[in-house]
Design a protein around this motif. Structure first.
Motif, PDB file in Angstrom:
ATOM      1  N   PHE A   1       0.933  -1.244  -0.029  1.00 29.69           N
ATOM      2  CA  PHE A   1      -0.002  -0.056  -0.128  1.00 29.69           C
ATOM      3  C   PHE A   1       0.881   1.221  -0.081  1.00 29.69           C
ATOM      4  CE2 PHE A   1      -3.314  -2.723   1.819  1.00 29.69           C
ATOM      5  CZ  PHE A   1      -4.224  -2.339   0.997  1.00 29.69           C
ATOM      6  N   ASP A   2       1.747   1.263   0.795  1.00 27.44           N
ATOM      7  CA  ASP A   2       2.809   2.352   1.099  1.00 27.44           C
ATOM      8  C   ASP A   2       3.123   2.805  -0.384  1.00 27.44           C
ATOM      9  OD1 ASP A   2       4.862   4.088   1.756  1.00 27.44           O
ATOM     10  OD2 ASP A   2       6.091   2.697   2.955  1.00 27.44           O
ATOM     11  N   GLU A   3       3.943   1.714  -1.153  1.00 26.82           N
ATOM     12  CA  GLU A   3       4.782   1.887  -2.263  1.00 26.82           C
ATOM     13  C   GLU A   3       3.741   2.628  -3.378  1.00 26.82           C
ATOM     14  OE1 GLU A   3       6.337  -1.705  -3.178  1.00 26.82           O
ATOM     15  OE2 GLU A   3       7.951  -1.434  -1.656  1.00 26.82           O
ATOM     16  N   ASN A   4       2.554   1.926  -3.591  1.00 25.10           N
ATOM     17  CA  ASN A   4       1.505   2.477  -4.323  1.00 25.10           C
ATOM     18  C   ASN A   4       1.038   3.793  -4.373  1.00 25.10           C
ATOM     19  OD1 ASN A   4       1.758  -0.140  -5.893  1.00 25.10           O
ATOM     20  ND2 ASN A   4       0.178  -1.001  -5.033  1.00 25.10           N
ATOM     21  N   ILE A   5       0.816   4.195  -3.112  1.00 28.54           N
ATOM     22  CA  ILE A   5       0.093   5.381  -2.701  1.00 28.54           C
ATOM     23  C   ILE A   5       1.068   6.557  -2.763  1.00 28.54           C
ATOM     24  CG2 ILE A   5      -1.071   6.856  -0.919  1.00 28.54           C
ATOM     25  CD1 ILE A   5      -2.429   4.063   0.124  1.00 28.54           C
ATOM     26  N   THR A   6       2.431   6.111  -2.313  1.00 30.67           N
ATOM     27  CA  THR A   6       3.452   7.151  -2.628  1.00 30.67           C
ATOM     28  C   THR A   6       3.697   7.252  -4.149  1.00 30.67           C
ATOM     29  OG1 THR A   6       4.406   6.595  -0.543  1.00 30.67           O
ATOM     30  CG2 THR A   6       5.847   7.499  -1.929  1.00 30.67           C
ATOM     31  N   ARG A   7       3.638   6.411  -4.807  1.00 24.18           N
ATOM     32  CA  ARG A   7       3.681   6.811  -6.322  1.00 24.18           C
ATOM     33  C   ARG A   7       2.594   7.801  -6.735  1.00 24.18           C
ATOM     34  NH1 ARG A   7       3.123   2.060  -7.792  1.00 24.18           N
ATOM     35  NH2 ARG A   7       1.019   2.320  -8.680  1.00 24.18           N
ATOM     36  N   GLU A   8       1.358   7.546  -6.452  1.00 18.92           N
ATOM     37  CA  GLU A   8       0.344   8.415  -7.135  1.00 18.92           C
ATOM     38  C   GLU A   8       0.514   9.848  -6.463  1.00 18.92           C
ATOM     39  OE1 GLU A   8      -3.591   6.471  -5.902  1.00 18.92           O
ATOM     40  OE2 GLU A   8      -3.089   4.699  -7.065  1.00 18.92           O
TER      41      GLU A   8
ATOM     42  N   GLY B   1      -4.509   3.816   6.726  1.00 17.52           N
ATOM     43  CA  GLY B   1      -3.432   3.216   7.557  1.00 17.52           C
ATOM     44  C   GLY B   1      -1.872   3.738   7.163  1.00 17.52           C
ATOM     45  N   VAL B   2      -1.832   4.212   5.788  1.00 14.76           N
ATOM     46  CA  VAL B   2      -0.465   4.439   5.562  1.00 14.76           C
ATOM     47  C   VAL B   2      -0.066   6.082   5.271  1.00 14.76           C
ATOM     48  CG1 VAL B   2       0.114   2.018   4.885  1.00 14.76           C
ATOM     49  CG2 VAL B   2      -0.855   3.714   3.092  1.00 14.76           C
ATOM     50  N   ILE B   3      -1.144   6.732   5.385  1.00 13.30           N
ATOM     51  CA  ILE B   3      -1.106   8.179   4.700  1.00 13.30           C
ATOM     52  C   ILE B   3       0.055   8.827   5.664  1.00 13.30           C
ATOM     53  CG2 ILE B   3      -3.349   8.155   3.600  1.00 13.30           C
ATOM     54  CD1 ILE B   3      -4.322   9.595   6.104  1.00 13.30           C
TER      55      ILE B   3
END
Length: 566
Positions: free
Chosen positions: A327-334, A361-363
């Protein structure tokens, strides 16, 4: 990242000379110590030899007498006690410490962690009603509650007493609890203000132990949890926190509780854990359950009775942590893509992003990742329970809590401190909040806030780097906020034997005119400088000094922080 180097001011020569003579160290080390507010032999002894006997009297904390009396009365009257904590690392370690301590001699105790998604941060109405409906007459809240005025009023109406243990900044009004333990209370005389939430819980347990004449040796078995909270909540490692972190790390490395030992084994985490290891390896694993599922799993891990139980629970936490990373990697990329688009429309002093399907949870992690590339106060928002909820992270010396507070008319709730905060607002007010927050930050931020600073303790020459020097540096640990790991620079050097490691790292030696020492440097992520280093161009280099052991042979290496070429 392009750093602005800031060489720390030299201390007064007479202070440096005095301390150098008093404790028999060179002037470079004496200067570093004076800059850490260490001026004489006794202060140096307290710093280099932390002593549990130097912990402050817990009864100095405002309301501690009331808290201890209420807890003693509850146990003597066989009341049911609910231990309530937040879902992050500080909250879960707090609950594990307090619940584990009480449960060892008293059965009528349980713990409660709010659901991040259904209840949100802090004391929830659901939690209060759960206590009332299940016969709990006392709630001890940890790492939360300092602003829960309405929820405490509800508890009072339902006949449930509260002891609040918190370390966040109080509002103008305090909740109407039996006791409110928070060293940041304006009327609290406690001499150290920077305890973690778990640290405040520890002080309550310490006061209770003294009052009931229980063994301090048992109390100190919980210091591994306190050290994890101190590191993960990024509180200063100074004063009392330094003592707690020092002995907590010793326990982590030599005799950790079963759940932590299992986490270290399953995560294949190396021995000799430091504060940095907790921040990047232990903390995220404990946090993962609360970020993606329910933090109850983390508490159950931390209170595991034996290694077999710990391993079973650690396996579950490892699985959740793997999902968290994804989740962390995908949302960071976006998020970074959104900032790149935003950058095309103008110049901004802040970042406020909102996307309704980002995982709540990862924002906070994503906000930190964004700051690594776009160094400015950052808030990442997502939708939860039909509200926009977010995590804020700041840059060096900019108070993001105060900036959010200046936008409070748009918010439903917020809390936190200078460098990290959480907030909730109606979704339809997000555009107005983005505009107002940018305006507030633009008015308050200075250019020096928007370029990361690399603070350098001193300039060295290469022959100063030896084991005698390093062995004293090592005793300055544990390092962290308030006591950062020393960073040095050496100027006008060139490189030889430059090698690329794993396509993105560098290993090379540096040479300085007139010096015999040729230390090996390791530069993680510095492969882009390969050609320049190979050209024999002179440069200045900033670094930390570490010991490397390979095939039973130890040597000092320089871990590169930054390079500036002529």
């Amino acid at each position: 990242m392009d750093f602005r180097w800031k060489l720390k001011d030299k201390a007064k020569p007479e202070s440096v000379a005095y301390l150098s003579h008093e404790i028999n160290v060179n002037t470079t080390l004496a200067n570093m110590l004076v800059n850490r507010d260490i001026h004489d032999f006794q202060q140096a002894k307290d710093f280099f030899r932390p002593d549990l006997d130097k912990l402050h009297d817990p009864m100095l904390m405002k309301d501690m007498d009331k808290a201890v009396k209420r807890l003693v009365d509850a146990i003597e009257n066989k009341e049911s006690i609910l231990v309530y904590g937040d879902y992050d690392v500080d909250g879960t370690t707090s609950v594990a410490l307090f619940y584990g301590f009480i449960k060892a001699f008293y059965d009528k105790v349980a713990f409660y962690i709010p659901d991040r998604y259904k209840e949100g941060y802090g004391i929830s109405e659901k939690g209060v009603r759960y206590a009332a409906e299940n016969g709990f007459s006392l709630i001890v809240s940890l790492d939360c509650g300092i602003k829960a005025i309405d929820k405490i009023n509800l508890a009072n109406e339902l006949g449930v007493d509260f002891i609040i243990c918190d370390h966040h900044t109080p509002g103008e009004q305090l909740p109407d609890a039996v006791a409110v333990l928070d060293p940041k209370r304006k009327d609290c005389p406690y001499p150290y203000k920077e305890l973690s939430g778990c640290g405040v819980g520890f002080k309550l347990v310490q006061a209770f132990s003294e009052y009931t004449q229980r063994s301090e040796a048992n109390l100190y078995t919980y210091l591994d949890l306190v050290a994890i909270s101190i590191a993960s909540d990024i509180v200063p490692i100074s004063g009392e926190n330094r003592i707690l972190a020092y002995y907590g790390l010793d326990r982590l490395n030599n005799n950790p509780r079963p759940g932590i030992k299992a986490l270290i084994l399953k995560g294949k985490i190396e021995k000799d854990l430091s504060i940095t290891d907790i921040v990047f390896k232990i903390g995220p694993r404990i946090n993962a359950s609360g970020r993606l599922e329910h933090a109850k799993a983390s508490v159950e891990l931390l209170i595991s009775k034996d290694l077999d139980e710990g391993v079973r629970r650690a396996e579950l936490v490892e699985d959740v942590n793997a999902a968290r990373k994804n989740f962390d990697e995908n949302i960071t990329r976006e998020a970074l893509e959104m900032i790149e688009i935003q950058e095309q429309t103008g110049t901004f002093k802040s970042t406020v992003l909102f996307k309704e399907d980002w995982h709540k949870g990862v924002i906070g992690i994503v906000a930190s990742r964004c700051i690594e590339k776009y160094y400015r106060p950052t808030i990442i928002l997502t939708e939860s329970n039909n509200k926009a909820t977010g995590s804020a992270r700041s840059v060096f010396d900019f108070d993001i809590y105060e900036a959010i507070e200046a936008c409070s008319e748009l918010l439903e709730q917020f809390g936190g401190h200078k460098y990290a905060a959480g907030l909730t607002l109606p979704v339809d007010k997000v555009p107005a909040f983005q505009k107002k927050f940018e305006m507030v930050v633009s008015e308050r931020v200075r250019e020096i806030h928007l370029k990361p600073i690399l603070e350098i303790d001193d300039e060295l020459i290469l022959d100063q780097i030896n084991y005698k020097f390093y062995n004293i540096l090592r005793q300055m640990a544990p390092f962290g906020p308030g006591n950062p790991e020393p960073v040095f620079c050496v100027n006008q050097v060139h490189a030889e034997n430059v090698r690329i490691l794993k396509e993105k790292h560098l290993r090379f030696e540096i040479i300085q005119d007139g010096q015999n020492t040729r230390p090996v440097c390791i530069g993680f992520g510095f492969a882009k400088y390969y050609e320049l280093l190979n050209s024999k161009m002179r440069f200045n280099i900033a670094f930390e000094i570490r010991e490397n052991t390979f095939r039973n042979t130890s040597s000092l290496q320089l871990y590169v922080k930054d390079i500036k070429f002529d």
